[in-house]
Enzyme design. Structure first.
Site, PDB file in Angstrom:
ATOM      1  N   HIS A 210      29.182   1.510  -8.158  1.00 26.55           N
ATOM      2  CA  HIS A 210      30.496   1.632  -7.778  1.00 26.55           C
ATOM      3  C   HIS A 210      31.492   0.490  -8.343  1.00 26.55           C
ATOM      4  O   HIS A 210      32.789   0.759  -7.885  1.00 26.55           O
ATOM      5  CB  HIS A 210      30.723   1.922  -6.102  1.00 26.55           C
ATOM      6  CG  HIS A 210      30.393   0.542  -5.382  1.00 26.55           C
ATOM      7  ND1 HIS A 210      29.256   0.400  -4.912  1.00 26.55           N
ATOM      8  CD2 HIS A 210      31.498  -0.147  -5.029  1.00 26.55           C
ATOM      9  CE1 HIS A 210      29.332  -0.794  -4.194  1.00 26.55           C
ATOM     10  NE2 HIS A 210      30.593  -1.048  -4.298  1.00 26.55           N
TER      11      HIS A 210
HETATM   12  C1  UD1 Z   1      35.619  -0.169  -2.118  1.00 25.72           C
HETATM   13  C2  UD1 Z   1      35.743  -1.713  -1.903  1.00 25.72           C
HETATM   14  C3  UD1 Z   1      34.654  -2.283  -2.415  1.00 25.72           C
HETATM   15  C4  UD1 Z   1      33.379  -1.877  -1.747  1.00 25.72           C
HETATM   16  C5  UD1 Z   1      33.291  -0.523  -1.782  1.00 25.72           C
HETATM   17  C6  UD1 Z   1      32.104  -0.133  -0.918  1.00 25.72           C
HETATM   18  C7  UD1 Z   1      38.088  -2.786  -2.402  1.00 25.72           C
HETATM   19  C8  UD1 Z   1      38.865  -3.105  -3.432  1.00 25.72           C
HETATM   20  N1  UD1 Z   1      36.837  -2.352  -2.680  1.00 25.72           N
HETATM   21  O1  UD1 Z   1      35.386   0.115  -3.137  1.00 25.72           O
HETATM   22  O2  UD1 Z   1      34.600  -3.758  -2.362  1.00 25.72           O
HETATM   23  O3  UD1 Z   1      32.246  -2.676  -2.298  1.00 25.72           O
HETATM   24  O4  UD1 Z   1      34.446  -0.117  -1.052  1.00 25.72           O
HETATM   25  O5  UD1 Z   1      31.744   1.016  -1.020  1.00 25.72           O
HETATM   26  O6  UD1 Z   1      38.386  -2.786  -1.218  1.00 25.72           O
HETATM   27  N2  UD1 Z   1      36.802   7.986  -2.285  1.00 25.72           N
HETATM   28  C9  UD1 Z   1      36.359   9.098  -1.876  1.00 25.72           C
HETATM   29  N3  UD1 Z   1      35.968   9.382  -0.337  1.00 25.72           N
HETATM   30  C10 UD1 Z   1      35.981   8.581   0.210  1.00 25.72           C
HETATM   31  C11 UD1 Z   1      36.345   6.954  -0.420  1.00 25.72           C
HETATM   32  C12 UD1 Z   1      36.712   6.844  -1.561  1.00 25.72           C
HETATM   33  O7  UD1 Z   1      36.521  10.284  -2.532  1.00 25.72           O
HETATM   34  O8  UD1 Z   1      35.663   8.437   1.321  1.00 25.72           O
HETATM   35  C13 UD1 Z   1      37.176   7.862  -3.794  1.00 25.72           C
HETATM   36  C14 UD1 Z   1      38.346   7.912  -4.142  1.00 25.72           C
HETATM   37  O9  UD1 Z   1      38.757   8.781  -5.123  1.00 25.72           O
HETATM   38  C15 UD1 Z   1      39.187   6.539  -4.379  1.00 25.72           C
HETATM   39  C16 UD1 Z   1      37.945   5.893  -4.759  1.00 25.72           C
HETATM   40  O10 UD1 Z   1      36.617   6.554  -4.238  1.00 25.72           O
HETATM   41  O11 UD1 Z   1      40.002   6.297  -5.122  1.00 25.72           O
HETATM   42  C17 UD1 Z   1      37.596   4.546  -4.612  1.00 25.72           C
HETATM   43  O12 UD1 Z   1      37.840   4.156  -3.170  1.00 25.72           O
HETATM   44  P1  UD1 Z   1      38.359   2.755  -2.804  1.00 25.72           P
HETATM   45  O13 UD1 Z   1      38.013   2.517  -1.377  1.00 25.72           O
HETATM   46  O14 UD1 Z   1      39.668   2.469  -3.212  1.00 25.72           O
HETATM   47  O15 UD1 Z   1      37.349   1.837  -3.433  1.00 25.72           O
HETATM   48  P2  UD1 Z   1      35.677   1.762  -3.616  1.00 25.72           P
HETATM   49  O16 UD1 Z   1      35.291   1.746  -5.077  1.00 25.72           O
HETATM   50  O17 UD1 Z   1      35.193   2.753  -2.691  1.00 25.72           O
HETATM   51  N1  UDP Z   2      24.361   2.594   1.936  1.00 26.61           N
HETATM   52  C1  UDP Z   2      24.077   3.702   2.620  1.00 26.61           C
HETATM   53  N2  UDP Z   2      24.300   4.891   1.625  1.00 26.61           N
HETATM   54  C2  UDP Z   2      24.173   4.827   0.543  1.00 26.61           C
HETATM   55  C3  UDP Z   2      24.448   3.636  -0.118  1.00 26.61           C
HETATM   56  C4  UDP Z   2      24.713   2.514   0.557  1.00 26.61           C
HETATM   57  O1  UDP Z   2      24.106   3.657   3.824  1.00 26.61           O
HETATM   58  O2  UDP Z   2      24.183   5.924  -0.028  1.00 26.61           O
HETATM   59  C5  UDP Z   2      24.530   1.060   2.688  1.00 26.61           C
HETATM   60  C6  UDP Z   2      23.676   0.224   2.137  1.00 26.61           C
HETATM   61  O3  UDP Z   2      22.429  -0.034   2.648  1.00 26.61           O
HETATM   62  C7  UDP Z   2      24.401  -1.036   2.444  1.00 26.61           C
HETATM   63  C8  UDP Z   2      26.055  -0.675   2.641  1.00 26.61           C
HETATM   64  O4  UDP Z   2      25.880   0.628   2.412  1.00 26.61           O
HETATM   65  O5  UDP Z   2      24.255  -1.440   4.069  1.00 26.61           O
HETATM   66  C9  UDP Z   2      26.474  -1.405   1.134  1.00 26.61           C
HETATM   67  O6  UDP Z   2      27.644  -0.584   0.869  1.00 26.61           O
HETATM   68  P1  UDP Z   2      28.340  -0.605  -0.397  1.00 26.61           P
HETATM   69  O7  UDP Z   2      27.208  -0.752  -1.428  1.00 26.61           O
HETATM   70  O8  UDP Z   2      29.199   0.680  -0.696  1.00 26.61           O
HETATM   71  O9  UDP Z   2      29.320  -1.954  -0.698  1.00 26.61           O
HETATM   72  P2  UDP Z   2      29.107  -3.260  -0.933  1.00 26.61           P
HETATM   73  O10 UDP Z   2      28.218  -3.932  -0.093  1.00 26.61           O
HETATM   74  O11 UDP Z   2      29.119  -3.383  -2.439  1.00 26.61           O
HETATM   75  O12 UDP Z   2      30.357  -4.127  -0.675  1.00 26.61           O
END
Ligand code: UD1
Ligand code: UDP
Length: 380
Positions: A210
């Protein structure tokens, strides 16, 4: 020092925050000195990115949901700040506790600091030294305004000291994400996800992606998919796909191409219990996630990190993590090496022992309610 029953705002917004707040909340609830209030910013909002975790981690629904949703960096951060400030103004807490490195983390810590409310940052001091990652900016800024910096490893203490953070604010307590893993691993053995997906134990790879640097850049994304196409000829791969990555596959019109790779199976993101099970029974994991590098270390599952750097070098030094970058040939070579010589010894870095949240709450008790601590000592 504050009066008894300190109100603590515990902030969570995105998927990796929920497993971090769960053990802290449970410790705070166990002490009469604290009144925790869970604030969900709404940064993540889909059922499988949010509510599913409240269910799996046995959490009651958040006390407040700011419902900010998605947006560009400044838009989302600003919106969280505005909404959070409103809540703080209505009933100011004695402490704001934030976890991790997402936009919700930095937004709420900035608001609190400017309103002269002490901030506690859990998972402080991690550094990738790559300012192109939004998370790195969030980490540096959050740490700069925090009063309590709780770290998962001594590398983090050193990073903070180098940045001029006074040592008396830094507390090496261990890893709350691992508190949750150790608590819920047993429960995850009840998950039948591996069987439901028709996978064999130790007979599949698991991938999550991601990071914007991987999924928002078509060349990088194609390269990783090319590597997966080669690997799946020998090992089926399951890909619970993050909504950001799903969106980018559509944007780059890569969905058809991916669908034709028969051994690479895309599914919706899965809940925490199912994901723990998927990791635990995998042959190896490919990821650009932060938390998954730590979890695979404790589970003893080989992890190939598809990034150029990591803010969690301890998982490489002491754990099962290998930072391999995104070059497809290198990914394939390193995978072959692991498949030929599997090494699944679980490793536990110091204080990744399931008691990090208890240590955090003890620090708070000692500093915010010292009289209670001396009473406990006298009784003992
Ligand atoms: C965010 C965090 C990242 C973290 C990740 C965990 C920041 C800058 N980034 O990244 O550090 O590792 O979460 O998963 O805070 N979206 C949906 N549904 C949701 C959430 C998001 O469709 O419930 C889609 C939307 O199109 C959105 C995109 O995902 O624009 C990105 O979501 P966002 O929260 O901005 O960043 P992540 O890539 O999820
Ligand atoms: N995780 C989950 N389901 C998924 C992918 C990840 O429960 O489909 C859990 C994973 O075990 C960990 C956390 O989500 O506990 C990590 O989140 P993510 O990778 O979104 O964020 P990051 O750690 O990179 O900030």
């Amino acid at each position: 020092m504050v009066s008894s029953g300190s109100k603590i705002f515990l902030v969570a917004g995105a998927r990796p925050n929920f497993m971090k707040i769960a053990p802290i909340l449970s410790q705070l609830r166990g002490r009469t000195s604290f009144r925790p209030v869970v604030i969900h910013t709404g940064q993540h909002y889909d059922n499988d990115m949010s509510q599913a975790f409240f269910r799996d981690l046995e959490l009651s629904p958040p006390d407040v949901n700011l419902k900010v949703g998605s947006g560009r960096q400044a838009q989302q951060t600003g919106q969280i700040m505005r909404e959070f400030e409103r809540v703080v103004l209505k009933a100011p807490p004695d402490l704001v506790m934030v976890v991790g490195d997402v936009n919700s983390t930095v937004a709420c810590s900035l608001v609190a600091a400017k309103m002269h409310i002490p901030v506690a940052h859990v998972e402080a001091g991690l550094r990738s030294f790559d300012r192109r990652m939004p998370e790195e900016i969030n980490r540096v800024l959050t740490d700069a305004v925090s009063n309590y910096l709780f770290t998962t490893c001594t590398d983090a203490n050193e990073n903070l000291l180098r940045e001029g953070i006074p040592s008396e604010r830094i507390f090496f307590v261990g890893n709350v994400m691992i508190d949750s893993l150790l608590k819920f691993r047993e429960k995850s053995t009840g998950s039948s996800i591996v069987e439901r997906l028709g996978l064999r134990r130790r007979g599949y790879g698991l991938i999550t992606l991601h990071r914007p640097s991987n999924v928002d850049e078509v060349g990088k994304l194609r390269g990783i998919l090319r590597a997966m196409e080669i690997i799946q000829r020998h090992l089926p791969i399951i890909f619970p796909i993050h909504p950001r990555s799903r969106k980018m596959l559509q944007h780059f019109k890569l969905e058809g191409e991916v669908a034709r790779i028969s051994g690479l199976r895309l599914i919706d993101p899965v809940g925490y219990i199912d994901f723990l099970r998927l990791m635990d029974l995998a042959q190896l994991v490919f990821t650009d996630s932060g938390g998954i590098q730590e979890e695979t270390t404790v589970l003893g599952i080989p992890c190939l990190t598809l990034r150029e750097n990591t803010e969690r070098p301890i998982t490489v030094r002491e754990g099962t993590n290998l930072v391999v970058g995104t070059n497809p040939d290198r990914i394939v070579q390193e995978t072959q090496a692991i498949l030929e010589l599997p090494n699944r010894r679980p490793r536990r870095p110091k204080l990744w022992d399931g008691r990090a949240a208890a240590r955090i709450v003890n620090v708070l008790l000692k500093t915010m309610h010292p009289s209670k601590v001396s009473k406990i000592r006298r009784k003992g």
